[in-house]
Design an enzyme around this catalytic site. Sequence first.
Site, PDB file in Angstrom:
ATOM      1  N   ASP A 143       0.893  -1.034  -0.047  1.00 15.93           N
ATOM      2  CA  ASP A 143       0.067  -0.050   0.002  1.00 15.93           C
ATOM      3  C   ASP A 143       0.787   1.341  -0.065  1.00 15.93           C
ATOM      4  O   ASP A 143       1.298   1.523   0.998  1.00 15.93           O
ATOM      5  CB  ASP A 143      -0.982  -0.019   1.065  1.00 15.93           C
ATOM      6  CG  ASP A 143      -1.822   1.378   1.429  1.00 15.93           C
ATOM      7  OD1 ASP A 143      -1.640   2.155   0.304  1.00 15.93           O
ATOM      8  OD2 ASP A 143      -2.588   1.346   2.285  1.00 15.93           O
ATOM      9  N   ASP A 200      -0.962  14.486 -19.062  1.00 14.70           N
ATOM     10  CA  ASP A 200      -1.659  15.676 -19.615  1.00 14.70           C
ATOM     11  C   ASP A 200      -2.620  16.659 -19.028  1.00 14.70           C
ATOM     12  O   ASP A 200      -2.705  17.774 -19.199  1.00 14.70           O
ATOM     13  CB  ASP A 200      -2.282  15.455 -21.083  1.00 14.70           C
ATOM     14  CG  ASP A 200      -3.233  14.527 -21.021  1.00 14.70           C
ATOM     15  OD1 ASP A 200      -3.537  13.626 -20.209  1.00 14.70           O
ATOM     16  OD2 ASP A 200      -4.174  14.761 -21.798  1.00 14.70           O
ATOM     17  N   TYR A 219      -8.301  15.449 -10.316  1.00 17.04           N
ATOM     18  CA  TYR A 219      -7.387  14.705 -10.549  1.00 17.04           C
ATOM     19  C   TYR A 219      -6.307  15.213 -10.938  1.00 17.04           C
ATOM     20  O   TYR A 219      -5.021  14.983 -10.730  1.00 17.04           O
ATOM     21  CB  TYR A 219      -8.061  13.707 -11.707  1.00 17.04           C
ATOM     22  CG  TYR A 219      -6.934  12.972 -12.497  1.00 17.04           C
ATOM     23  CD1 TYR A 219      -6.256  11.909 -11.890  1.00 17.04           C
ATOM     24  CD2 TYR A 219      -6.607  13.365 -13.923  1.00 17.04           C
ATOM     25  CE1 TYR A 219      -5.330  11.106 -12.665  1.00 17.04           C
ATOM     26  CE2 TYR A 219      -5.583  12.664 -14.478  1.00 17.04           C
ATOM     27  CZ  TYR A 219      -5.170  11.397 -13.719  1.00 17.04           C
ATOM     28  OH  TYR A 219      -3.882  10.771 -14.494  1.00 17.04           O
TER      29      TYR A 219
END
Length: 285
Positions: free
Chosen positions: A35, A101, A124
């Site tokens: 993890d 990108d 994000y």
Amino acid sequence: MKILLLGAAGQIGHALTATMPEGCDLLALDRNALDITDTAALTALIASEQAQAAINAAAYTDVDAAEAHEEEAFGINAEAPRAIAAACARSGTRLVHISTDYVFDGTATTPYRPDARPAPLGVYGRSKLAGEQAVQEYPDALLIRSAWVYDAHGRNFLDTMLRLMTERNEIRVVADQTGTPTHAKSLARAIWALLDAEARGIHHFTDAGKTSWHGFAKAIEAKARELGLLDGCTVTPTTAADYGAPAPRPAFSVLDCRGTWPITGTPQDWNDELDGVLAERKAAA
């Protein structure tokens, strides 16, 4: 060379394993084995393995879900890379970090250079930019941005399109966002080449060419139909505003890869690369 691969179960991790050069001693770890948000375990592992390089291919990649799960996205995409970079610096391990990108806002009209100013639109993109900034605190790190990554395996745009085209007679796909579909194995080979060349700093890598999501979907439909993977489906263009995805996305996110291709070799056009991916998909069917 001993290489530590984090995020081995993802499509980039899978592609890196499939394209691993001869003589590479690869320790490939998925989330079940490690993890990466467990800083103590992560730090201990990197210190004990004493690998020559670590490739961080792990990421929270669900762009829309990130809008509602900001803490989780930042934990995986920003805080974990910071811990990885710090541990690599202490152990003398070279770090290769994969980014996106989506750190750009899409207002450009020419491909984004590696030194272009990031301005992400959504959670994000912001989380990935924060990870980039953490990694760049260590001058030996190699940061590779790519775009629209897909493969014959795993969850990605290609997989989603083939599923929807099988289930429906017509689908709507956004036509006012432009980028470059990139085969995960193209990216993986580029990562190995950059690692071998001891590259540092920010590099951009995608397949060649550009299209819209609608153009990508149209190509998938036509080629898949020719291969007998589906009977056919009408692919209708729509706008991002009308489609109404939870997360904003850049309208233009083509990356300028001219500084990277002399090291990696110029890849095939995305449209030609798609032929091979669909042939692999058919062979596995």
